[in-house]
Design a protein around this motif. Structure first.
Motif, PDB file in Angstrom:
ATOM      1  N   ALA A   4       0.828  -1.201   0.000  1.00  0.00           N
ATOM      2  CA  ALA A   4       0.000   0.000   0.000  1.00  0.00           C
ATOM      3  C   ALA A   4       0.869   1.261   0.000  1.00  0.00           C
ATOM      4  O   ALA A   4       2.024   1.234   0.438  1.00  0.00           O
ATOM      5  CB  ALA A   4      -0.910  -0.001   1.220  1.00  0.00           C
ATOM      6  N   ALA A   5       0.276   2.346  -0.482  1.00  0.00           N
ATOM      7  CA  ALA A   5       0.962   3.642  -0.419  1.00  0.00           C
ATOM      8  C   ALA A   5       1.120   4.031   1.052  1.00  0.00           C
ATOM      9  O   ALA A   5       0.295   3.667   1.889  1.00  0.00           O
ATOM     10  CB  ALA A   5       0.150   4.693  -1.164  1.00  0.00           C
ATOM     11  N   ARG A   6       2.189   4.742   1.349  1.00  0.00           N
ATOM     12  CA  ARG A   6       2.428   5.115   2.741  1.00  0.00           C
ATOM     13  C   ARG A   6       3.252   6.389   2.806  1.00  0.00           C
ATOM     14  O   ARG A   6       3.846   6.817   1.823  1.00  0.00           O
ATOM     15  CB  ARG A   6       3.123   3.982   3.491  1.00  0.00           C
ATOM     16  N   SER A   7       3.298   6.955   3.988  1.00  0.00           N
ATOM     17  CA  SER A   7       4.124   8.141   4.220  1.00  0.00           C
ATOM     18  C   SER A   7       5.489   7.705   4.703  1.00  0.00           C
ATOM     19  O   SER A   7       5.616   6.696   5.394  1.00  0.00           O
ATOM     20  CB  SER A   7       3.488   9.043   5.268  1.00  0.00           C
TER      21      SER A   7
ATOM     22  N   ALA B 295       2.089   3.193  -3.923  1.00  0.00           N
ATOM     23  CA  ALA B 295       1.803   1.758  -3.854  1.00  0.00           C
ATOM     24  C   ALA B 295       2.584   1.051  -4.956  1.00  0.00           C
ATOM     25  O   ALA B 295       2.909   1.648  -5.988  1.00  0.00           O
ATOM     26  CB  ALA B 295       0.311   1.516  -4.028  1.00  0.00           C
ATOM     27  N   LYS B 296       2.905  -0.223  -4.728  1.00  0.00           N
ATOM     28  CA  LYS B 296       3.594  -0.989  -5.767  1.00  0.00           C
ATOM     29  C   LYS B 296       3.374  -2.478  -5.556  1.00  0.00           C
ATOM     30  O   LYS B 296       2.972  -2.923  -4.474  1.00  0.00           O
ATOM     31  CB  LYS B 296       5.084  -0.666  -5.807  1.00  0.00           C
ATOM     32  N   ASN B 297       3.642  -3.227  -6.609  1.00  0.00           N
ATOM     33  CA  ASN B 297       3.563  -4.682  -6.535  1.00  0.00           C
ATOM     34  C   ASN B 297       4.882  -5.221  -6.005  1.00  0.00           C
ATOM     35  O   ASN B 297       5.944  -4.675  -6.298  1.00  0.00           O
ATOM     36  CB  ASN B 297       3.270  -5.280  -7.910  1.00  0.00           C
ATOM     37  N   THR B 298       4.814  -6.310  -5.237  1.00  0.00           N
ATOM     38  CA  THR B 298       6.010  -6.917  -4.674  1.00  0.00           C
ATOM     39  C   THR B 298       5.982  -8.419  -4.899  1.00  0.00           C
ATOM     40  O   THR B 298       4.959  -8.980  -5.282  1.00  0.00           O
ATOM     41  CB  THR B 298       6.110  -6.657  -3.155  1.00  0.00           C
ATOM     42  N   VAL B 299       7.103  -9.056  -4.640  1.00  0.00           N
ATOM     43  CA  VAL B 299       7.202 -10.510  -4.690  1.00  0.00           C
ATOM     44  C   VAL B 299       7.660 -10.988  -3.324  1.00  0.00           C
ATOM     45  O   VAL B 299       8.596 -10.431  -2.751  1.00  0.00           O
ATOM     46  CB  VAL B 299       8.210 -10.971  -5.773  1.00  0.00           C
TER      47      VAL B 299
END
Length: 99
Positions: A63-66, A80-84
């Motif tokens: 998730a997007a975060r500060s 936000a970004k996709n991860t493995v």
């Protein structure tokens, strides 16, 4: 000591040859490179990638975060970004955690 890609290819080639499955280093390298392509395509589609004896690669979302810029201390928004993620197989976990 870190295992390099060359060392990994050499070790796999040697171990397969000892076990009666001769294969060239070029073939091992091609299989490992193709594995990364297949894994990326499979994860992008939202599916898991089994790695026998090692575990399972799973696609996830962060998730997007500060956050804070470490050099200036200024607040920043991290998108936000996709991860493995790797879910480690029980035999591997037990093998590295033997007392």
């Amino acid at each position: 000591m870190t295992l390099t890609q060359k060392d990994l290819i050499d070790t796999i080639t040697l171990e397969l040859g000892v076990n009666g499955t001769p294969i060239s280093k070029t073939q091992v390298d091609a299989v490992l490179n193709r594995l990364s392509i297949v894994a990326a395509r499979t994860l992008k589609a939202g599916n898991d990638v089994p790695l026998p004896g090692i575990g399972k690669l799973k696609a996830g979302k962060r998730a997007a975060r500060s956050g804070r810029n470490p050099s200036t201390g200024a607040a920043i928004e991290i998108p936000a970004k996709n991860t493995v993620k790797l879910a480690v197989a029980k035999p591997l976990d037990e093998a590295i955690n033997q007392l």
